[in-house]
Each structure stands twice: as C-alpha cells, then as structure tokens.
Design a protein around this motif. Sequence first.
Motif, PDB file in Angstrom:
ATOM      1  N   LYS A 294     -19.690  25.110  45.649  1.00 57.25           N
ATOM      2  CA  LYS A 294     -20.302  26.416  45.465  1.00 57.25           C
ATOM      3  C   LYS A 294     -21.674  26.394  44.810  1.00 57.25           C
ATOM      4  CE  LYS A 294     -15.775  28.634  45.092  1.00 57.25           C
ATOM      5  NZ  LYS A 294     -14.877  29.467  44.249  1.00 57.25           N
ATOM      6  N   ALA A 295     -22.266  25.270  44.659  1.00 54.92           N
ATOM      7  CA  ALA A 295     -23.591  25.229  44.052  1.00 54.92           C
ATOM      8  C   ALA A 295     -24.617  25.886  44.971  1.00 54.92           C
ATOM      9  CB  ALA A 295     -24.008  23.797  43.765  1.00 54.92           C
ATOM     10  N   SER A 296     -25.627  26.501  44.354  1.00 51.06           N
ATOM     11  CA  SER A 296     -26.738  27.076  45.100  1.00 51.06           C
ATOM     12  C   SER A 296     -27.893  26.092  45.077  1.00 51.06           C
ATOM     13  CB  SER A 296     -27.162  28.398  44.447  1.00 51.06           C
ATOM     14  OG  SER A 296     -28.347  28.891  45.028  1.00 51.06           O
ATOM     15  N   TRP A 297     -28.292  25.623  46.258  1.00 52.23           N
ATOM     16  CA  TRP A 297     -29.367  24.653  46.358  1.00 52.23           C
ATOM     17  C   TRP A 297     -30.590  25.302  46.989  1.00 52.23           C
ATOM     18  CZ3 TRP A 297     -29.057  19.803  44.315  1.00 52.23           C
ATOM     19  CH2 TRP A 297     -27.782  19.339  43.956  1.00 52.23           C
ATOM     20  N   GLU A 298     -31.748  25.126  46.359  1.00 49.77           N
ATOM     21  CA  GLU A 298     -33.001  25.641  46.895  1.00 49.77           C
ATOM     22  C   GLU A 298     -33.960  24.481  47.131  1.00 49.77           C
ATOM     23  OE1 GLU A 298     -34.409  29.742  45.319  1.00 49.77           O
ATOM     24  OE2 GLU A 298     -33.619  28.634  43.586  1.00 49.77           O
ATOM     25  N   ALA A 299     -34.606  24.483  48.285  1.00 49.75           N
ATOM     26  CA  ALA A 299     -35.632  23.497  48.594  1.00 49.75           C
ATOM     27  C   ALA A 299     -36.986  24.158  48.373  1.00 49.75           C
ATOM     28  CB  ALA A 299     -35.496  23.025  50.037  1.00 49.75           C
ATOM     29  N   ILE A 300     -37.673  23.756  47.296  1.00 47.92           N
ATOM     30  CA  ILE A 300     -38.941  24.367  46.917  1.00 47.92           C
ATOM     31  C   ILE A 300     -40.008  23.268  46.950  1.00 47.92           C
ATOM     32  CG2 ILE A 300     -40.137  25.765  45.200  1.00 47.92           C
ATOM     33  CD1 ILE A 300     -37.377  26.423  43.999  1.00 47.92           C
ATOM     34  N   GLY A 301     -40.705  23.157  48.060  1.00 48.26           N
ATOM     35  CA  GLY A 301     -41.665  22.074  48.187  1.00 48.26           C
ATOM     36  C   GLY A 301     -40.960  20.734  48.110  1.00 48.26           C
ATOM     37  N   ASN A 302     -41.387  19.889  47.172  1.00 48.02           N
ATOM     38  CA  ASN A 302     -40.757  18.570  47.029  1.00 48.02           C
ATOM     39  C   ASN A 302     -39.650  18.577  45.983  1.00 48.02           C
ATOM     40  OD1 ASN A 302     -42.394  18.798  44.743  1.00 48.02           O
ATOM     41  ND2 ASN A 302     -42.903  16.631  44.693  1.00 48.02           N
ATOM     42  N   VAL A 303     -39.210  19.771  45.572  1.00 49.47           N
ATOM     43  CA  VAL A 303     -38.187  19.906  44.527  1.00 49.47           C
ATOM     44  C   VAL A 303     -36.899  20.483  45.096  1.00 49.47           C
ATOM     45  CG1 VAL A 303     -37.595  21.032  42.336  1.00 49.47           C
ATOM     46  CG2 VAL A 303     -39.923  20.198  42.729  1.00 49.47           C
ATOM     47  N   LEU A 304     -35.771  19.870  44.711  1.00 45.70           N
ATOM     48  CA  LEU A 304     -34.450  20.428  44.984  1.00 45.70           C
ATOM     49  C   LEU A 304     -33.932  21.037  43.687  1.00 45.70           C
ATOM     50  CD1 LEU A 304     -32.806  17.622  47.141  1.00 45.70           C
ATOM     51  CD2 LEU A 304     -33.158  19.990  47.852  1.00 45.70           C
ATOM     52  N   ARG A 305     -33.670  22.333  43.709  1.00 42.06           N
ATOM     53  CA  ARG A 305     -33.208  23.039  42.511  1.00 42.06           C
ATOM     54  C   ARG A 305     -31.769  23.502  42.741  1.00 42.06           C
ATOM     55  NH1 ARG A 305     -35.632  25.913  38.124  1.00 42.06           N
ATOM     56  NH2 ARG A 305     -34.329  27.624  37.357  1.00 42.06           N
ATOM     57  N   ALA A 306     -30.901  23.249  41.752  1.00 43.88           N
ATOM     58  CA  ALA A 306     -29.479  23.576  41.905  1.00 43.88           C
ATOM     59  C   ALA A 306     -28.974  24.366  40.711  1.00 43.88           C
ATOM     60  CB  ALA A 306     -28.668  22.296  42.046  1.00 43.88           C
ATOM     61  N   ASP A 307     -28.018  25.232  41.001  1.00 40.29           N
ATOM     62  CA  ASP A 307     -27.315  25.988  39.965  1.00 40.29           C
ATOM     63  C   ASP A 307     -25.877  26.135  40.442  1.00 40.29           C
ATOM     64  OD1 ASP A 307     -26.473  27.642  37.944  1.00 40.29           O
ATOM     65  OD2 ASP A 307     -28.184  29.007  38.067  1.00 40.29           O
ATOM     66  N   GLY A 308     -24.922  25.968  39.527  1.00 39.20           N
ATOM     67  CA  GLY A 308     -23.517  26.085  39.909  1.00 39.20           C
ATOM     68  C   GLY A 308     -22.837  24.730  39.895  1.00 39.20           C
ATOM     69  N   LEU A 309     -21.726  24.644  40.620  1.00 39.12           N
ATOM     70  CA  LEU A 309     -20.947  23.415  40.666  1.00 39.12           C
ATOM     71  C   LEU A 309     -20.876  22.921  42.106  1.00 39.12           C
ATOM     72  CD1 LEU A 309     -19.033  21.301  39.430  1.00 39.12           C
ATOM     73  CD2 LEU A 309     -17.151  22.906  39.816  1.00 39.12           C
TER      74      LEU A 309
END
Length: 369
Positions: free
Chosen positions: A223-238
């Motif tokens: 259920k983690a939320s993954w965002e692809a922001i340019g060269n960054v992978l940002r995650a929140d959750g598990l």
Amino acid sequence: MTRRQLIVLGGALAAPVYGQETGLFDGKSLKGWKIENGPETAFYAQDGEIVVHPGSNYPSWLRSDAEYENFDWSGEVFIQNWANGGLYFAAPKHGPPTYCGFKLNIFQKEDNPPLRESVGSIFPVVAPSKVTVRNKGEWNQFRIRMDWPSLKVWWNGVLVQDIDVEKNDELKFRLRRGHLGIESLSYPLRYRNFKITRLPGKEKWEVLYNKPEDLSKWNATEKASWEAIGNVLRADGLGYLVSKERYQDFRFECYIRASKNSNGGVLFRGGEDGKADRYEIQVHDVEGAVYPTGSLYHYERASRYPRIQPEEWYLFQLVAKGKRCVVRIQGETLVDCEKLERTVPGTILIQAHQKGSWIEYKDLRIQRI
C-alpha cells in the motif's frame, strides 16, 4: 501508485573527448565550478589563480560541474608557512568527498618518514613514498593520474603514489566517478594552471532508476504511495518496489533522504513478490535501535551509528558477493561480514515502512560482479 513526471528541456550534452588536454580554469572566473557547503566568498578567482578565502571554513569546497572517471589532472598550488588543504577526485554529489571519493592531501610539513597525512598522501589511508614539498612561498606542481585500478600521483615531478586501488581494502569500495574539487581548511592556498586529459572509462552500470520512465523496471507491492519526481523516487506508507531483474553478486549504489525517525531499507536476493526470503539493509535513523541505518537486519548491527541529519541526502553503497556483504554509508564501512547463506539470484527491493514518514531514493544503479 502515482506517477509525476518532471520534463526538463535543454540541449544535448556533448560527449566526452578522450586523450585531449583541456583547461579547467579560465583564470578570470569560477565558470565550470560551484561552491559547496560554504559562502559565496569561500573561493574566488584573482590574477589567474583560484584563491581559498581564510574565512571559508570546513566543509566548504569547490567542485567541478563535470564528473570524471579516469583522467590525468595537473596544476600548481602555492604554499607558504602553515598550510593545509586538499584536492578531491571522484567526489560524490552528496556526502564527504574525503571518504566517498579520494583526497590528495596538501600539508606544508616536511615529514621524514612520510605519514598518511603528509603532502601527497591519499588522506588518511596511504602515505606518499617521499615528501617533496616547497613551503617557503613557492609553487608546487601536482599531477594525478587515475586509470582504475591504477592511481599514480606526482608531486614536484616525483612519483609519490603508485597504487593498485583494487588491492587496498579501504580504497577499492570508493566511488570511481565523480567531481573534482578543492577543499577549504581556512588556509589561503592558491591554485593555477589546472589542466586535464580524460581517459577512456571502464565502469559499466545498469541504471535501475534515474527518470520516471525507469519505473517500467519495477513492480510495486502493498500500500505504499510511490511518486516518480524527476530522478527521485518518493515513498510514503508501507510497501516495496521490486526489480523485475534478478541479481546474484553485485555492487549497488544510490542516494537516500528521509524524514526524521523514518524507516525503510534496501533488500536483495528476494523473490518476485517481495515476500520470499531476502536480506535487508536497514534505513532507520534511530540511534538506539537494535538495527539502525546500515545494519544487515537480523544478522549484523552497524559498527557505529551514522550521524546523518533528517532530510539530508547521503550515499548508500552495498556489495554482495557470495556470502559476503559490505555496507557503506557516507563512505564509511558499517558492515563487512560473511553471513549470507542464500547466495542464489534474487530481486532488489526498496522499502517504505510507515505511513506519514516519507523516504526518497535517487540515482539507483547496479553492477553485476
């Protein structure tokens, strides 16, 4: 899973030219260089020289815009009275250049015998074979030739370093490609006549993530939320991102940044669903935790707690070969053990561990060995 794409418009980058000597400093400005971790007055150009301002203070440093792998770099440094500083190479985007990359030490003392802090040392690991410093208001010539694994250094025309980097247990895990730089230790050193010749590169890495399109190399779980922001992978959750490819023996590198008291990890030799047996390198910035950042979870606690500030990027390096596991954070080895019983190929996983505690990964790459 959400995807946010950052599109940067710009001209194509010119391919490196090998075997041709070029200048690194125009003698008039710091064009092609950038001051890091210091004020805009930390370094300046004057009368054809790069000057270190005595009020700049460590950890200020001047880094090249360009990155270099193999090269032949020469120049001059003016030394008078007590003076200490250094020249960086293979310096990282984030983290201490001295330990993630390499530092050629500059020191005025005429040490005999040479020490690991003498001028010409690969600080603080390898002493030079000889000290040939000119310290009474004179220019000193240096030359650094890196052609991995061969590292040679000349000081005032004398060969003072001739190292096979792969045979040095400390140096062999350091970055092979990065920025050039000048260190500030608040001594008014001056530099001039920087010239460099690029040598052909030898490193071959597989990019696991450097742009949003690279998400096609991964599967998401839970259920983690993954965002692809340019060269960054940002995650929140598990949850996890699980590589589609499988790897057995490898070197893995990335940069990690996380919120305070965050929890995550880099896992390897896992199953396709991310739930089978796997090994985990912990990312957990709680000093009193049983397994803080850098630990091989369940098997080996990090030798010390890496003091990384929340929301600060740091270099993460992992080597897995047979039963051996080496973990380096910010250029420091925190785990080096042979406790990997599961030596078959498996997936790479990056982890988010708790809701409301974000974690970011960028510049993920892997090299089979």
